[in-house]
Design an enzyme around this catalytic site. Sequence first.
Site, PDB file in Angstrom:
ATOM      1  N   ASP A  82       0.860  -1.178   0.000  1.00 31.20           N
ATOM      2  CA  ASP A  82       0.000   0.000   0.000  1.00 31.20           C
ATOM      3  C   ASP A  82       0.903   1.236   0.000  1.00 31.20           C
ATOM      4  O   ASP A  82       2.093   1.155   0.329  1.00 31.20           O
ATOM      5  CB  ASP A  82      -0.872  -0.045   1.259  1.00 31.20           C
ATOM      6  CG  ASP A  82      -1.717   1.193   1.429  1.00 31.20           C
ATOM      7  OD1 ASP A  82      -2.328   1.635   0.437  1.00 31.20           O
ATOM      8  OD2 ASP A  82      -1.770   1.728   2.550  1.00 31.20           O
ATOM      9  N   ASP A  84      -0.312   5.062   0.956  1.00 33.36           N
ATOM     10  CA  ASP A  84      -0.592   6.038   2.010  1.00 33.36           C
ATOM     11  C   ASP A  84      -0.509   5.410   3.397  1.00 33.36           C
ATOM     12  O   ASP A  84      -1.085   4.342   3.651  1.00 33.36           O
ATOM     13  CB  ASP A  84      -1.983   6.642   1.809  1.00 33.36           C
ATOM     14  CG  ASP A  84      -2.064   7.495   0.561  1.00 33.36           C
ATOM     15  OD1 ASP A  84      -1.341   8.504   0.495  1.00 33.36           O
ATOM     16  OD2 ASP A  84      -2.833   7.145  -0.348  1.00 33.36           O
ATOM     17  N   GLU A  91      -1.725  10.621   4.537  1.00 32.89           N
ATOM     18  CA  GLU A  91      -2.662  10.341   3.458  1.00 32.89           C
ATOM     19  C   GLU A  91      -2.652  11.486   2.455  1.00 32.89           C
ATOM     20  O   GLU A  91      -2.950  12.631   2.802  1.00 32.89           O
ATOM     21  CB  GLU A  91      -4.080  10.175   4.028  1.00 32.89           C
ATOM     22  CG  GLU A  91      -4.230   9.046   5.040  1.00 32.89           C
ATOM     23  CD  GLU A  91      -4.304   7.681   4.362  1.00 32.89           C
ATOM     24  OE1 GLU A  91      -4.753   7.611   3.199  1.00 32.89           O
ATOM     25  OE2 GLU A  91      -3.908   6.689   5.006  1.00 32.89           O
ATOM     26  N   ASN A 241      -9.008  -1.559   3.424  1.00 28.83           N
ATOM     27  CA  ASN A 241      -8.960  -1.983   2.026  1.00 28.83           C
ATOM     28  C   ASN A 241      -7.720  -2.821   1.719  1.00 28.83           C
ATOM     29  O   ASN A 241      -7.592  -3.377   0.631  1.00 28.83           O
ATOM     30  CB  ASN A 241      -9.045  -0.776   1.082  1.00 28.83           C
ATOM     31  CG  ASN A 241      -7.884   0.183   1.230  1.00 28.83           C
ATOM     32  OD1 ASN A 241      -7.338   0.343   2.314  1.00 28.83           O
ATOM     33  ND2 ASN A 241      -7.506   0.837   0.143  1.00 28.83           N
TER      34      ASN A 241
END
Length: 290
Positions: A82, A84, A91, A241
């Site tokens: 990932d 961020d 972010e 996510n």
Amino acid sequence: MSYVTTLVARRDAISLSPAIINHIRNAIRGGTPVTLSPNEAVDIPVSTPPDPAVLRDAIEGKPIDAITVKTRGRRKALLIADMDSTMIEGETLDELAAFAGIGEQIAAITRRAMNGELDFKAALRERVAMLKGLKLEALEKTWERVRFTPGGRELVLTMRARGATTALVSGGFTFFTARVAEALGFETHRSNVLLDDGAVLTGHVREPILDRDSKLAALRELAAARGLKQQATLAVGDGANDLDMIKAAGLGVAFRAKPIVAAEAQARVDHGDLRALLFAQGYKASEFAG
């Protein structure tokens, strides 16, 4: 022994002394420790995975991470990460929102989405819509604020040097993933596309949106392309996510993660930096690239 528990200390907060190592080793009935990085990381061979409660009690609240893995197939041939709050600090969408004067409003939605309280796609569309009319120069200004998470470049380049495939897969935006991937050495990147009219953001993101399902699909696709079993993969992230790909990977790591992710991930790094993912694979600091 069939397993190894890797201890990684937060370098700027504590030294992993022989006394601390021996105390934890005795508590989990481990074998002879192997130093991976003096005062920072050590492997303790164990016959079976330690009881999490016993290990937690032995660490005694110190800023030390503990990751237990099988010794066989320990080094992974695919890294999917990932962006961020994982490969970079913070972010990027929240940073963009700050330039629009709605930073706190959007950050609140981000926090809920990353903890699995909101549908990711709907939350992304809502936040992007709120940025309608934001000048494109805000993207460049946000990029200037990006700070890389310590150990990230070492992680990527060391794994690449040993033949691993490396991919940055993010629910963020291509404007940033392309630059982060280049800076850190990732071979490929995937993310979402912010739409603009050449001067300002339109308030829309290109469909289909890369989400939780897309990250899991990317893990499987990239592994299949290399002819790898999922056991040979490593996935790392911090938000809801990321959870499916983390749970599916051979080594799935919740990195300074949201509660829902930390609770379900097989491994977690709460204190150290991204070097911990190399130590968990048995790399010594002397073997790091970059």
